[in-house]
Scaffold this active site. Structure first.
Site, mmCIF file in Angstrom:
data_model
loop_
_atom_site.group_PDB
_atom_site.id
_atom_site.type_symbol
_atom_site.label_atom_id
_atom_site.label_comp_id
_atom_site.label_asym_id
_atom_site.label_seq_id
_atom_site.Cartn_x
_atom_site.Cartn_y
_atom_site.Cartn_z
ATOM 1 N N GLU A 147 57.710 5.264 50.206
ATOM 2 C CA GLU A 147 57.507 6.706 50.403
ATOM 3 C C GLU A 147 58.355 7.270 51.550
ATOM 4 O O GLU A 147 57.830 7.690 52.589
ATOM 5 C CB GLU A 147 56.035 7.017 50.647
ATOM 6 N N GLU A 325 51.870 4.466 42.175
ATOM 7 C CA GLU A 325 50.515 4.428 42.741
ATOM 8 C C GLU A 325 49.704 5.543 42.083
ATOM 9 O O GLU A 325 50.054 6.713 42.198
ATOM 10 C CB GLU A 325 50.539 4.658 44.263
HETATM 11 C C1 GAL Z 1 50.395 6.284 49.653
HETATM 12 C C2 GAL Z 1 51.018 5.042 50.257
HETATM 13 C C3 GAL Z 1 50.091 3.857 50.195
HETATM 14 C C4 GAL Z 1 48.695 4.249 50.617
HETATM 15 C C5 GAL Z 1 48.223 5.378 49.746
HETATM 16 C C6 GAL Z 1 46.819 5.836 50.068
HETATM 17 O O1 GAL Z 1 50.916 7.449 50.186
HETATM 18 O O2 GAL Z 1 52.220 4.697 49.632
HETATM 19 O O3 GAL Z 1 50.575 2.829 51.021
HETATM 20 O O4 GAL Z 1 48.724 4.632 51.956
HETATM 21 O O5 GAL Z 1 49.061 6.483 49.933
HETATM 22 O O6 GAL Z 1 46.422 6.903 49.233
#
Ligand code: GAL
Length: 646
Positions: A147, A325
């Protein structure tokens, strides 16, 4: 466009758990129907606990354990979390905020993209990892860093950034004969005669923070473009190394509404675009929905925000994209963190597939009982019992068994997204709260309310052919080739407000904007409006926030109630001289769709459709069932209708 199998995956942190759990975890992942497991992106401290001392054993075994269950690994480079010893070796590697304060160790992303010493450390660790796992049969994809831009980390006001910015400017204003830079050219381009800001040398130029009042917008815009290039350079350095050791595709996981770097430029070096989708966190944190909609969609998420990013990152990935994710339950980081309505994890997953995702990976496998994200749900609870998201993932896996292919299809309508325009609006919004992202997103919402599937295009004008309508609002700098491409592509084209309003160095061009081929429109005056002074449009809707007075002989098809032209057209080109509210944008979309011969729908609130190559998907983002043209859709429901001939 090639059809690809749709697959599911999960983010996993073997280093967080006793090794005795790994085999059982892997078995349960495979049983749930998952294909991909992303690991490693924060594990530098465990891979290299001390400078030059590598502990590969655990990672070898973790990859082997996953691979034995038939799972494919996405291996992350761990450069978002340099261990403390890296910082001790490079104490000036920290990013510096706009108040000139270093951003300290103790969380993540504590580095400046311009620091050469840190970049060298990254090259070193990426080389070690790529050399070790580049031919590993279970490592089937890579992720660079994690990110870029998260936690506001693109703009850094460090000494390293200042040095690099000066060099970047020298290259942008080269001296004739190629020796160094032409400072006179920079002074002229930026208008530094104003307030006696002329520089004698590039080394006089500082970063545009802590000035008494606002810095020259040309200076600010250049710093943003430079900072974006630094991200692309940092990413490219990793990609070049990985490619030397591996044939597996390389991705990065982008975010929602992060615009500080040009994702098209970063994406050009990668094989796959991916992004991290947290619909409920976004709704609270960055969508900008009304209070009423925040309440209504609190457990479902905004009906357009995820879809917008799916379409944006499909463009960034040149067709290949994933959700790296996916929110599986309550998150920890928004102002409020409700649990999703039952069915939403499935809906979000299918929505991504309908927009062409190859894979959707849930974040994360098991909720961590320690550290910053202990309030963030996973597919499993900390005690390894199933959390509700896992059953929905399993349902999708079973459904995928019947329909494993994505059938991509071009949309009839395109919307241009220009990161540089977002920076220009941020540098000079002209009215509180006016943002390019919001302007483009408002158009996207209107197109979706009309049931239209949308492709997002980069701003270079290269991919314009084949669309029936193209919307390009708010591109403050429109290079001539882009204007020419739009003027000649054959689509109904809609530009404005603020299209072509500045040249590449942030001056007002003469002839005055938009200076668009074939369009007799001159923006004679601009004004920004308080939120409580909307200008009603005759027949419905209003101009809000920003408005232009147009000198024109073109036919007006939307006028203010006082008769002044708001939207005008000549042939297939339309210019809109103001920021329309939802009702005005609905009328604009209806008018353009009518001329372009596009079939539209009138969708109930919270219901959206998306056409793939073979199916029309209907999504109900409401907490109650809705009757629509496809039948009754349950709350959080998905309906798929075949649209192809067989
Ligand atoms: C994303 C990140 C992850 C985790 C997640 C939590 O932004 O890539 O490592 O922090 O959020 O929602």
């Amino acid at each position: 466009m090639t059809a690809r199998r749709r697959t599911l995956g999960v983010c996993y942190y073997p280093e967080h758990w006793p090794e005795a759990l790994w085999a059982e975890d892997a078995r349960r992942m495979a049983d749930a129907g998952l294909t991909w497991v992303r690991i490693g992106e924060f594990a530098w401290g465990r891979i290299e606990p001390e400078p030059g001392r590598f502990d590969w054993g655990w990672l070898d075994r973790a990859i082997g354990t996953l691979g034995r269950e038939g799972l494919k690994v996405v291996l992350g480079t761990p450069t978002a979390t340099p261990p403390k010893w890296v910082l001790d070796r490079h104490p000036d590697m920290l990013a510096v905020d706009a108040e000139s304060r270093p951003r300290k160790f103790g969380s993540r992303r504590h580095y400046c993209f311009s620091h050469e010493g840190y970049l060298q450390e990254c090259r070193r660790i990426v080389t070690e990892i790529a050399r070790r796992y580049g031919r590993n049969p279970h490592v089937a994809a890579w992720q660079t860093d994690n990110e870029y831009g998260c936690h506001d980390t693109v703009l850094s006001y460090s000494v390293a950034a200042r040095r690099a910015f000066r060099d970047w400017l020298r290259a942008r204003f080269p001296a004739k004969g190629g020796n160094g830079g032409d400072i006179g050219a920079l002074n002229r381009a930026w208008g530094n005669v104003f307030w006696s800001m002329d520089y004698a040398d590039f080394d006089d130029i500082d970063l545009p923070n802590l000035t008494v009042t606002e810095p020259n917008p040309a200076h600010s815009l250049a710093f943003r473009a430079f900072s974006s290039d630094q991200v692309a350079r940092f990413n490219r350095a990793q990609v070049e190394i990985i490619r030397a050791y591996s044939d597996a595709p390389i991705a990065h996981n982008y975010m929602g509404r992060v615009t500080e770097f040009d994702h098209f430029k970063v994406g050009a070096d990668l094989d796959i675009a991916s992004w991290d989708s947290y619909p409920l966190g976004f709704l609270e944190d960055r969508v900008g929905a009304s209070a009423e909609d925040q309440r209504h969609f609190a457990r479902q998420g905004d009906p357009d925000f995820q879809a917008f990013h799916h379409d944006l990152y499909r463009a960034v990935g040149r067709g290949r994209w994933w959700v790296m994710e996916q929110q599986p339950g309550p998150v920890n980081w928004a102002p409020y963190n409700p649990a999703p309505l039952p069915g939403m994890v499935r809906l979000w997953t299918w929505e991504a597939f309908a927009h062409g995702a190859e894979a959707v990976c849930y974040f994360r496998w098991r909720q961590a009982p320690f550290a910053q994200e202990q309030m963030h749900a996973g597919l499993m609870r900390p005690d390894s019992a199933e959390a509700p998201g896992l059953a929905e993932a399993r349902t999708v896996a079973a459904e995928l068994a019947d329909a494993p292919e994505v059938a991509p299809a071009p949309a009839p309508v395109a919307l241009i997204f220009d990161y540089a325009a977002d920076w220009a609006w941020a540098v000079q919004p002209h009215g509180r709260g006016l943002s390019y992202f919001d302007l483009v997103f408002a158009h996207y919402r209107a197109l979706r309310r009309a049931g239209l599937s949308v492709d997002i295009l980069p701003p270079d004008g290269r991919d314009c052919d084949g669309y029936r309508a193209i919307f390009a609002p708010g591109m403050m700098h429109m290079p001539e080739p882009v204007k020419e491409a739009l003027a000649s592509c054959g689509a109904e084209v809609v530009i404005g407000p603020r299209s072509g309003a500045r040249d590449g160095h942030f001056s007002i061009p003469v002839p005055l904007p938009p200076a668009f081929p074939g369009l007799d429109v001159t923006v004679a005056r601009v004004e920004s409006l308080r939120p409580d002074m909307p200008l009603p449009v005759a027949g419905g809707g209003a101009v809000t926030g920003y408005r232009e007075a147009l000198d024109t002989t073109c036919e007006a098809f939307l006028r203010l109630e006082d008769g002044q032209a708001v939207a005008v057209r000549a042939g297939r080109i339309s210019y809109v001289g103001g920021w329309g509210d939802a009702a005005m944008l609905d009328r604009l979309v209806a008018a353009i769709a009518g001329r372009a011969g596009l079939d539209t729908l009138r969708l109930p609130k919270g219901v959206r459709v998306r056409d793939s190559g073979r199916e029309r998907f209907w999504f109900n983002h409401n907490p109650h069932p809705v009757e629509c043209a496809a039948g009754m859709i349950p709350a959080a429901g998905v309906i798929r209708l075949r649209t192809d001939a067989d």
